[in-house]
Scaffold this motif. Sequence first.
Motif, PDB file in Angstrom:
ATOM      1  N   ASN A 174     -51.777 -14.137 -65.457  1.00 55.23           N
ATOM      2  CA  ASN A 174     -51.424 -13.581 -64.146  1.00 55.23           C
ATOM      3  C   ASN A 174     -51.289 -12.069 -64.205  1.00 55.23           C
ATOM      4  OD1 ASN A 174     -51.344 -16.106 -62.866  1.00 55.23           O
ATOM      5  ND2 ASN A 174     -49.225 -16.451 -63.459  1.00 55.23           N
ATOM      6  N   HIS A 175     -50.746 -11.551 -65.317  1.00 55.46           N
ATOM      7  CA  HIS A 175     -50.603 -10.099 -65.466  1.00 55.46           C
ATOM      8  C   HIS A 175     -51.969  -9.418 -65.512  1.00 55.46           C
ATOM      9  CE1 HIS A 175     -49.006  -6.258 -66.752  1.00 55.46           C
ATOM     10  NE2 HIS A 175     -49.767  -6.289 -67.831  1.00 55.46           N
ATOM     11  N   CYS A 176     -52.892  -9.996 -66.266  1.00 49.99           N
ATOM     12  CA  CYS A 176     -54.240  -9.415 -66.355  1.00 49.99           C
ATOM     13  C   CYS A 176     -54.957  -9.461 -65.007  1.00 49.99           C
ATOM     14  CB  CYS A 176     -55.053 -10.162 -67.410  1.00 49.99           C
ATOM     15  SG  CYS A 176     -54.473  -9.934 -69.113  1.00 49.99           S
ATOM     16  N   LEU A 177     -54.776 -10.563 -64.278  1.00 49.82           N
ATOM     17  CA  LEU A 177     -55.396 -10.671 -62.957  1.00 49.82           C
ATOM     18  C   LEU A 177     -54.850  -9.619 -61.993  1.00 49.82           C
ATOM     19  CD1 LEU A 177     -55.550 -14.546 -62.455  1.00 49.82           C
ATOM     20  CD2 LEU A 177     -57.486 -12.990 -62.756  1.00 49.82           C
ATOM     21  N   SER A 178     -53.534  -9.430 -62.015  1.00 46.51           N
ATOM     22  CA  SER A 178     -52.929  -8.461 -61.087  1.00 46.51           C
ATOM     23  C   SER A 178     -53.369  -7.033 -61.441  1.00 46.51           C
ATOM     24  CB  SER A 178     -51.398  -8.585 -61.129  1.00 46.51           C
ATOM     25  OG  SER A 178     -50.913  -8.321 -62.428  1.00 46.51           O
ATOM     26  N   LYS A 179     -53.457  -6.709 -62.752  1.00 44.97           N
ATOM     27  CA  LYS A 179     -53.886  -5.364 -63.138  1.00 44.97           C
ATOM     28  C   LYS A 179     -55.349  -5.125 -62.749  1.00 44.97           C
ATOM     29  CE  LYS A 179     -52.645  -3.126 -66.623  1.00 44.97           C
ATOM     30  NZ  LYS A 179     -52.446  -2.555 -67.988  1.00 44.97           N
ATOM     31  N   ILE A 183     -56.177 -11.411 -50.176  1.00 45.93           N
ATOM     32  CA  ILE A 183     -56.070 -12.140 -51.445  1.00 45.93           C
ATOM     33  C   ILE A 183     -55.711 -13.589 -51.164  1.00 45.93           C
ATOM     34  CG2 ILE A 183     -54.929 -12.233 -53.697  1.00 45.93           C
ATOM     35  CD1 ILE A 183     -54.145  -9.296 -53.257  1.00 45.93           C
ATOM     36  N   ASP A 184     -56.365 -14.487 -51.882  1.00 46.93           N
ATOM     37  CA  ASP A 184     -56.041 -15.912 -51.786  1.00 46.93           C
ATOM     38  C   ASP A 184     -55.966 -16.484 -53.194  1.00 46.93           C
ATOM     39  OD1 ASP A 184     -55.585 -18.441 -50.505  1.00 46.93           O
ATOM     40  OD2 ASP A 184     -57.625 -18.991 -51.084  1.00 46.93           O
ATOM     41  N   GLY A 193     -66.590  -5.581 -47.043  1.00 48.42           N
ATOM     42  CA  GLY A 193     -67.358  -6.816 -47.093  1.00 48.42           C
ATOM     43  C   GLY A 193     -67.591  -7.357 -48.484  1.00 48.42           C
ATOM     44  N   HIS A 194     -66.944  -6.770 -49.477  1.00 45.09           N
ATOM     45  CA  HIS A 194     -67.109  -7.238 -50.851  1.00 45.09           C
ATOM     46  C   HIS A 194     -66.161  -8.399 -51.132  1.00 45.09           C
ATOM     47  CE1 HIS A 194     -68.377  -2.811 -51.645  1.00 45.09           C
ATOM     48  NE2 HIS A 194     -69.414  -3.541 -51.262  1.00 45.09           N
ATOM     49  N   THR A 195     -66.704  -9.477 -51.681  1.00 47.24           N
ATOM     50  CA  THR A 195     -65.913 -10.654 -52.012  1.00 47.24           C
ATOM     51  C   THR A 195     -66.033 -10.952 -53.497  1.00 47.24           C
ATOM     52  OG1 THR A 195     -66.320 -11.573 -49.809  1.00 47.24           O
ATOM     53  CG2 THR A 195     -65.493 -13.086 -51.499  1.00 47.24           C
ATOM     54  N   ASN A 196     -64.898 -11.169 -54.143  1.00 48.48           N
ATOM     55  CA  ASN A 196     -64.868 -11.489 -55.565  1.00 48.48           C
ATOM     56  C   ASN A 196     -64.197 -12.840 -55.780  1.00 48.48           C
ATOM     57  OD1 ASN A 196     -66.054  -9.036 -56.444  1.00 48.48           O
ATOM     58  ND2 ASN A 196     -64.070  -7.994 -56.229  1.00 48.48           N
ATOM     59  N   PHE A 197     -64.785 -13.648 -56.628  1.00 50.27           N
ATOM     60  CA  PHE A 197     -64.245 -14.960 -56.966  1.00 50.27           C
ATOM     61  C   PHE A 197     -63.920 -14.986 -58.466  1.00 50.27           C
ATOM     62  CE2 PHE A 197     -66.868 -15.607 -53.272  1.00 50.27           C
ATOM     63  CZ  PHE A 197     -66.153 -16.523 -52.493  1.00 50.27           C
ATOM     64  N   VAL A 198     -62.727 -15.472 -58.787  1.00 50.31           N
ATOM     65  CA  VAL A 198     -62.340 -15.677 -60.185  1.00 50.31           C
ATOM     66  C   VAL A 198     -62.143 -17.175 -60.384  1.00 50.31           C
ATOM     67  CG1 VAL A 198     -60.658 -15.177 -61.992  1.00 50.31           C
ATOM     68  CG2 VAL A 198     -61.228 -13.422 -60.288  1.00 50.31           C
ATOM     69  N   SER A 199     -63.022 -17.784 -61.168  1.00 50.97           N
ATOM     70  CA  SER A 199     -62.970 -19.230 -61.363  1.00 50.97           C
ATOM     71  C   SER A 199     -61.720 -19.642 -62.133  1.00 50.97           C
ATOM     72  CB  SER A 199     -64.223 -19.694 -62.112  1.00 50.97           C
ATOM     73  OG  SER A 199     -64.139 -21.082 -62.396  1.00 50.97           O
ATOM     74  N   GLY A 200     -61.150 -20.755 -61.732  1.00 49.55           N
ATOM     75  CA  GLY A 200     -59.977 -21.284 -62.420  1.00 49.55           C
ATOM     76  C   GLY A 200     -60.304 -22.448 -63.336  1.00 49.55           C
ATOM     77  N   PHE A 212     -60.517 -21.780 -57.521  1.00 55.30           N
ATOM     78  CA  PHE A 212     -60.714 -20.349 -57.723  1.00 55.30           C
ATOM     79  C   PHE A 212     -59.322 -19.736 -57.791  1.00 55.30           C
ATOM     80  CE2 PHE A 212     -64.682 -21.597 -55.639  1.00 55.30           C
ATOM     81  CZ  PHE A 212     -65.610 -21.066 -56.522  1.00 55.30           C
ATOM     82  N   VAL A 213     -58.950 -19.281 -58.979  1.00 57.06           N
ATOM     83  CA  VAL A 213     -57.585 -18.808 -59.166  1.00 57.06           C
ATOM     84  C   VAL A 213     -57.306 -17.548 -58.358  1.00 57.06           C
ATOM     85  CG1 VAL A 213     -58.126 -17.411 -61.204  1.00 57.06           C
ATOM     86  CG2 VAL A 213     -55.846 -18.362 -60.937  1.00 57.06           C
ATOM     87  N   LEU A 214     -58.363 -16.801 -58.024  1.00 56.58           N
ATOM     88  CA  LEU A 214     -58.195 -15.592 -57.224  1.00 56.58           C
ATOM     89  C   LEU A 214     -59.467 -15.314 -56.445  1.00 56.58           C
ATOM     90  CD1 LEU A 214     -56.308 -13.143 -56.638  1.00 56.58           C
ATOM     91  CD2 LEU A 214     -57.497 -11.938 -58.476  1.00 56.58           C
ATOM     92  N   VAL A 215     -59.310 -15.070 -55.138  1.00 57.36           N
ATOM     93  CA  VAL A 215     -60.417 -14.687 -54.267  1.00 57.36           C
ATOM     94  C   VAL A 215     -59.969 -13.466 -53.472  1.00 57.36           C
ATOM     95  CG1 VAL A 215     -61.969 -15.367 -52.405  1.00 57.36           C
ATOM     96  CG2 VAL A 215     -61.196 -17.073 -54.069  1.00 57.36           C
TER      97      VAL A 215
END
Length: 283
Positions: free
Chosen positions: A270-275, A204-205, A219-226, A210-213
Amino acid sequence: MEQAVTLKLRITLTAEDALLLQETMRQFALGCQLVSQYVFDHEFVLDQYALHEALYRQLRTESGLKAQMAQSAIRLVVGNYKTVQTQMKDEPYTFQDRYTGAWTRCPRDLTWLRQPLQYRKPQLKLVRNRDWSWLQDGRLSLNTLAKRIRVTPHVQGFEQYLTPDWQLGTATVVRNGGHYFLHVAAIKEFPDVDRSQVQDIVGIDRGLRFVLVTHDTAGHTNFVSGKAIANKRAKYDRLRQQLQRKHTKSAKRRLGRLSGRENRWMSDVNHCLSKTLVANASP
């Protein structure tokens, strides 16, 4: 393996006790500022024993702090300066001069600081079983400059951490929105994880663009745009600037409500991202 959490307990106290606690918090912040100024003026000496020899009596007389509070003030300031020092070693800071516009790369120590660390907001550090303790009737005993006071904590939602297997430590008293809170550090020892039973590892970064990568072993990578978050925070920032220029009582009240609204919104994000992260990583 140790797990550390912070219990944020709201406390209820009488008006008289609130005045005593507020004055103690103010004097503790002044004591921290005195220590910070000494560290800055003496080439960033961070030896706790040397600071104790130089400032202990001055803290007791000028700020009126009790013995343990004086020690806590020194320990807090030393820890803050060491944190800044560690951050500079890991990633040297660059800043732009407001007059010349030139960018300067700071050295990997504290000599780049142009002023001491500031402690303007009232706060108070309390050591377990010395400055604060849990009473048999469920209330808390807190130490102030005048006397010990008894306050009622709101523990709903934190009952699982108030068991003998959780070790409670230093507490911090803060004031927010007209209410007082006690932030208590709690530590529990858990058995080490058996790596042979681990099926998947997720890296996790967190960032701004990107608020969360996340990246897993498959090998799956997910990006959450900030971008949307940054735009909304910029909107809040512009509104704060407009209100601050008015200098009216109604503008100050609006600023207080605005700050709470932004904090609640960011906590929900942040709570929604962590869940979502836990749900995607679960088998």
